[in-house]
Design a protein around this motif. Structure first.
Motif, PDB file in Angstrom:
ATOM      1  N   LEU A 154       0.801  -1.219   0.000  1.00 57.98           N
ATOM      2  CA  LEU A 154       0.000   0.000   0.000  1.00 57.98           C
ATOM      3  C   LEU A 154       0.834   1.269   0.000  1.00 57.98           C
ATOM      4  O   LEU A 154       0.435   2.276  -0.600  1.00 57.98           O
ATOM      5  CB  LEU A 154      -0.958  -0.010   1.194  1.00 57.98           C
ATOM      6  N   GLY A 155       1.983   1.258   0.643  1.00 54.30           N
ATOM      7  CA  GLY A 155       2.837   2.447   0.642  1.00 54.30           C
ATOM      8  C   GLY A 155       3.325   2.790  -0.749  1.00 54.30           C
ATOM      9  O   GLY A 155       3.359   3.961  -1.146  1.00 54.30           O
ATOM     10  N   PHE A 159      -2.316 -12.124   4.693  1.00 53.42           N
ATOM     11  CA  PHE A 159      -2.285 -11.040   5.676  1.00 53.42           C
ATOM     12  C   PHE A 159      -1.591  -9.767   5.199  1.00 53.42           C
ATOM     13  O   PHE A 159      -1.453  -8.805   5.959  1.00 53.42           O
ATOM     14  CB  PHE A 159      -1.593 -11.513   6.966  1.00 53.42           C
ATOM     15  N   VAL A 160      -1.168  -9.691   3.960  1.00 55.10           N
ATOM     16  CA  VAL A 160      -0.359  -8.566   3.496  1.00 55.10           C
ATOM     17  C   VAL A 160      -1.101  -7.240   3.613  1.00 55.10           C
ATOM     18  O   VAL A 160      -0.601  -6.275   4.206  1.00 55.10           O
ATOM     19  CB  VAL A 160       0.113  -8.784   2.043  1.00 55.10           C
ATOM     20  N   PHE A 161      -2.299  -7.146   3.055  1.00 54.81           N
ATOM     21  CA  PHE A 161      -3.051  -5.895   3.122  1.00 54.81           C
ATOM     22  C   PHE A 161      -3.387  -5.532   4.568  1.00 54.81           C
ATOM     23  O   PHE A 161      -3.275  -4.370   4.967  1.00 54.81           O
ATOM     24  CB  PHE A 161      -4.338  -5.993   2.309  1.00 54.81           C
ATOM     25  N   TRP A 171     -11.993  -7.377   2.204  1.00 55.83           N
ATOM     26  CA  TRP A 171     -11.994  -6.149   3.000  1.00 55.83           C
ATOM     27  C   TRP A 171     -13.230  -6.037   3.889  1.00 55.83           C
ATOM     28  O   TRP A 171     -13.320  -5.104   4.705  1.00 55.83           O
ATOM     29  CB  TRP A 171     -11.929  -4.944   2.066  1.00 55.83           C
ATOM     30  N   CYS A 172     -14.152  -6.981   3.759  1.00 55.82           N
ATOM     31  CA  CYS A 172     -15.434  -6.877   4.455  1.00 55.82           C
ATOM     32  C   CYS A 172     -15.708  -8.074   5.362  1.00 55.82           C
ATOM     33  O   CYS A 172     -16.861  -8.333   5.714  1.00 55.82           O
ATOM     34  CB  CYS A 172     -16.566  -6.735   3.438  1.00 55.82           C
ATOM     35  N   VAL A 173     -14.669  -8.816   5.716  1.00 53.52           N
ATOM     36  CA  VAL A 173     -14.846 -10.027   6.518  1.00 53.52           C
ATOM     37  C   VAL A 173     -14.528  -9.794   7.985  1.00 53.52           C
ATOM     38  O   VAL A 173     -15.182 -10.336   8.874  1.00 53.52           O
ATOM     39  CB  VAL A 173     -13.962 -11.185   5.967  1.00 53.52           C
ATOM     40  N   LEU A 217     -15.642  -4.603  10.308  1.00 50.02           N
ATOM     41  CA  LEU A 217     -15.226  -4.154   8.976  1.00 50.02           C
ATOM     42  C   LEU A 217     -14.060  -3.161   9.045  1.00 50.02           C
ATOM     43  O   LEU A 217     -13.991  -2.195   8.281  1.00 50.02           O
ATOM     44  CB  LEU A 217     -16.413  -3.520   8.237  1.00 50.02           C
ATOM     45  N   ASP A 218     -13.130  -3.426   9.945  1.00 45.07           N
ATOM     46  CA  ASP A 218     -12.015  -2.500  10.169  1.00 45.07           C
ATOM     47  C   ASP A 218     -11.182  -2.204   8.924  1.00 45.07           C
ATOM     48  O   ASP A 218     -10.822  -1.044   8.685  1.00 45.07           O
ATOM     49  CB  ASP A 218     -11.117  -3.025  11.295  1.00 45.07           C
ATOM     50  N   PRO A 219     -10.811  -3.216   8.103  1.00 46.14           N
ATOM     51  CA  PRO A 219     -10.019  -2.899   6.904  1.00 46.14           C
ATOM     52  C   PRO A 219     -10.727  -1.939   5.959  1.00 46.14           C
ATOM     53  O   PRO A 219     -10.121  -0.994   5.436  1.00 46.14           O
ATOM     54  CB  PRO A 219      -9.787  -4.268   6.260  1.00 46.14           C
ATOM     55  N   LEU A 220     -12.024  -2.170   5.729  1.00 47.06           N
ATOM     56  CA  LEU A 220     -12.799  -1.289   4.860  1.00 47.06           C
ATOM     57  C   LEU A 220     -12.873   0.113   5.448  1.00 47.06           C
ATOM     58  O   LEU A 220     -12.659   1.116   4.742  1.00 47.06           O
ATOM     59  CB  LEU A 220     -14.198  -1.856   4.652  1.00 47.06           C
ATOM     60  N   ALA A 221     -13.159   0.209   6.730  1.00 41.29           N
ATOM     61  CA  ALA A 221     -13.261   1.507   7.384  1.00 41.29           C
ATOM     62  C   ALA A 221     -11.941   2.269   7.318  1.00 41.29           C
ATOM     63  O   ALA A 221     -11.920   3.489   7.090  1.00 41.29           O
ATOM     64  CB  ALA A 221     -13.688   1.325   8.841  1.00 41.29           C
TER      65      ALA A 221
END
Length: 312
Positions: free
Chosen positions: A186-187, A204-206, A228-230, A234-238
């Motif tokens: 992501l960086g 687990f990368v993302f 992203w929604c599991v 929903l922390d990753p999406l948020a």
């Protein structure tokens, strides 16, 4: 050049022909090996003032072959079904990079140093996920982490929880517990205007990158899959929405396989907009096969931002 088969004795000749083509100042060079085994090119870097496009299929790449510091005109690099056993892919001129169904047998990450890149496609890489250095000019990025990725949690559960960096962490997660604060993916792509980020559940990368989540200051179009929604809440999406301040279009693809799907479109229902999501967001698309608890949870979460949906 294209070969459907080759013998061991053919390898030196293919290497010689490849170097000869470069000496002839070709602007486009294509080498396709359609064989069950990779044909290994020698490890020396190419030297050309004229080469603009390099298209490699089914070849083995080693040592410093992918150091393009001596190819100042190279703009397009395509690699498909290649074995990439190099420390670094580097070019200060490269604009478009495509790595599709490639693999690496190294026990460390291949680093990608292409600061002038404007388009990136990383699709179903087998082995350790490549490390992407900052791409300040990037416009589009598509990253798909598939089942061949080795960066998966052995203790992952169906509720979106990884074992993490703790005393009970699995050997794969422990291998990443090196104290580094750098994002793997992501960086490097944080300057993109358009992104597609797709991953299998247990990789687990993302999720690890989100612990140091960058700001996607230019991102306008984003496509995410159900990975992203599991997780709980929903922390990753948020997190990624919070760090995308100019996002205009969000697509959530809540399925892995093809087939008929239902599509719902949402938009702001009032002038009051949440500070937790981009004020520029114009449309949200949610695609799924059927409404279940998971889909309902996602729709309910999106609605907290004053977004209302309708069926297409």
């Amino acid at each position: 050049m294209e070969f459907s088969e080759f013998l061991k004795d053919d390898v030196p000749y293919v290497n010689l022909w490849t170097r000869f083509a470069v000496l002839c100042e070709v602007r486009e060079l294509s080498l396709h090996i359609n064989h069950r085994e990779h044909l290994y090119l020698d490890g020396l870097p190419l030297v050309s003032q004229h080469l603009k496009t390099l298209d490699l299929h089914g070849v083995g790449l080693q040592e410093t072959f992918l150091d393009f510091s001596s190819c100042p005109a190279l703009e397009d690099l395509k690699m498909k079904y290649c074995e990439i056993n190099v420390h670094k892919i580097s070019s200060c001129a490269l604009k478009r990079l495509s790595i599709i169904y490639c693999q690496s047998n190294l026990n460390y990450q291949v680093r990608v140093c292409t600061p002038c890149l404007i388009s990136l496609e990383l699709d179903d890489f087998s082995g350790r996920t490549p490390f992407l250095e900052n791409m300040v000019l990037l416009e589009t990025a598509r990253v798909y982490l598939g089942s061949s990725c080795e960066d998966f949690c052995l203790h992952y559960d169906d509720f979106g929880v990884f074992c993490g960096d703790n005393d009970n962490a699995c050997e794969n997660c422990v291998a990443y517990n090196d104290g580094s604060n750098e994002c793997v993916l992501l960086g490097g792509i944080s300057n993109a205007i358009q992104m597609e980020l797709i991953s299998q559940y247990d990789i687990f990368v993302f999720t690890r990158d989100l612990k140091q989540c960058p700001t996607f200051s230019k991102l306008k179009t984003l496509l995410l899959n159900e990975y992203w929604c599991v997780a709980p809440d929903l922390d990753p999406l948020a997190c990624i929405l919070k760090n995308s301040p100019v996002l205009e279009k969000l697509t959530l693809q809540l399925f892995y396989t093809g087939g008929d799907c239902v599509e719902m479109k949402g938009s702001y229902s009032s002038m009051e907009r949440s500070s937790a999501i981009s004020e520029h967001l114009k449309i949200v698309e949610v695609k799924f096969h059927a409404i279940d608890k998971r889909v309902h949870k996602v729709l309910k979460f999106i609605c907290t931002f004053s977004i209302r949906f309708s069926f297409e």
